[in-house]
Motif scaffolding. Structure first.
Motif, PDB file in Angstrom:
ATOM      1  N   ALA A  67      54.712   1.810  16.682  1.00 48.59           N
ATOM      2  CA  ALA A  67      54.951   3.169  16.198  1.00 48.59           C
ATOM      3  C   ALA A  67      54.045   3.374  14.994  1.00 48.59           C
ATOM      4  N   VAL A  68      53.264   4.437  15.006  1.00 50.74           N
ATOM      5  CA  VAL A  68      52.336   4.755  13.923  1.00 50.74           C
ATOM      6  C   VAL A  68      52.828   6.031  13.247  1.00 50.74           C
ATOM      7  N   ILE A  69      53.041   5.944  11.924  1.00 51.60           N
ATOM      8  CA  ILE A  69      53.583   7.070  11.162  1.00 51.60           C
ATOM      9  C   ILE A  69      52.636   7.378  10.005  1.00 51.60           C
ATOM     10  N   PRO A  70      51.811   8.434  10.128  1.00 55.05           N
ATOM     11  CA  PRO A  70      50.942   8.809   9.015  1.00 55.05           C
ATOM     12  C   PRO A  70      51.732   9.541   7.936  1.00 55.05           C
ATOM     13  N   VAL A  71      51.358   9.336   6.673  1.00 56.35           N
ATOM     14  CA  VAL A  71      52.028  10.008   5.554  1.00 56.35           C
ATOM     15  C   VAL A  71      51.006  10.278   4.457  1.00 56.35           C
ATOM     16  N   HIS A  72      51.152  11.429   3.820  1.00 58.43           N
ATOM     17  CA  HIS A  72      50.291  11.789   2.685  1.00 58.43           C
ATOM     18  C   HIS A  72      51.144  12.513   1.651  1.00 58.43           C
ATOM     19  N   ASN A  73      51.545  11.795   0.611  1.00 56.38           N
ATOM     20  CA  ASN A  73      52.273  12.332  -0.547  1.00 56.38           C
ATOM     21  C   ASN A  73      53.670  12.864  -0.266  1.00 56.38           C
TER      22      ASN A  73
ATOM     23  N   THR B 294      44.330   4.356   4.101  1.00 59.28           N
ATOM     24  CA  THR B 294      42.983   4.824   4.398  1.00 59.28           C
ATOM     25  C   THR B 294      42.125   4.721   3.147  1.00 59.28           C
ATOM     26  N   ASN B 295      40.831   4.592   3.325  1.00 61.50           N
ATOM     27  CA  ASN B 295      39.916   4.470   2.193  1.00 61.50           C
ATOM     28  C   ASN B 295      39.400   5.827   1.717  1.00 61.50           C
ATOM     29  N   ARG B 296      39.713   6.879   2.469  1.00 56.98           N
ATOM     30  CA  ARG B 296      39.395   8.244   2.061  1.00 56.98           C
ATOM     31  C   ARG B 296      40.378   9.154   2.772  1.00 56.98           C
ATOM     32  N   SER B 297      40.658  10.285   2.172  1.00 52.50           N
ATOM     33  CA  SER B 297      41.618  11.209   2.762  1.00 52.50           C
ATOM     34  C   SER B 297      41.082  11.766   4.075  1.00 52.50           C
ATOM     35  N   ARG B 298      41.951  11.822   5.070  1.00 47.61           N
ATOM     36  CA  ARG B 298      41.598  12.315   6.399  1.00 47.61           C
ATOM     37  C   ARG B 298      42.590  13.410   6.760  1.00 47.61           C
ATOM     38  N   ASN B 299      42.342  14.111   7.825  1.00 49.83           N
ATOM     39  CA  ASN B 299      43.343  15.046   8.312  1.00 49.83           C
ATOM     40  C   ASN B 299      44.382  14.266   9.121  1.00 49.83           C
ATOM     41  N   ALA B 300      45.399  14.957   9.638  1.00 49.62           N
ATOM     42  CA  ALA B 300      46.469  14.262  10.363  1.00 49.62           C
ATOM     43  C   ALA B 300      45.926  13.471  11.555  1.00 49.62           C
TER      44      ALA B 300
ATOM     45  N   ASN C  86      54.417   9.216  15.340  1.00 49.03           N
ATOM     46  CA  ASN C  86      55.544   9.961  14.796  1.00 49.03           C
ATOM     47  C   ASN C  86      55.093  10.634  13.519  1.00 49.03           C
ATOM     48  N   ASP C  87      54.951  11.962  13.577  1.00 48.02           N
ATOM     49  CA  ASP C  87      54.491  12.716  12.407  1.00 48.02           C
ATOM     50  C   ASP C  87      55.671  13.354  11.703  1.00 48.02           C
TER      51      ASP C  87
END
Length: 87
Positions: free
Chosen positions: A4-10, A61-67, A86-87
């Protein structure tokens, strides 16, 4: 193996609720991978105050990306043959 991969930003306020849902499924993934997409506070600091409800791996991530970019970054780091996002 299922990942399961869950991206998160702040936005961590729903992260443990999301993880609790993942860990309560009939088929629990073999790997749960949090993709920290260059959050201003690393997700590890959040987990120090709010421990996750189960074992998680964290990649940053080493730089900010989009979703989509964050999902792809997680997909490349996941170990599973099947990937659930899972977003």
């Amino acid at each position: 193996m299922i990942s399961a991969v869950i991206p998160v930003h702040n936005r961590f306020e729903y992260l443990n609720e999301t993880l609790a849902s993942v860990f309560s499924q009939t088929q629990v993934p073999d790997e749960v991978l949090i993709v920290d997409d260059c959050s201003s506070v690393p997700v590890e600091e959040y987990f120090a105050q709010h421990p996750p409800p189960g074992p998680v791996g964290i990649v940053r991530t080493n730089r900010s990306r989009n979703a989509g970019g964050a999902r792809n970054f997680g997909w490349r780091h996941a170990q599973g043959d099947l990937i659930a996002f899972n977003d």
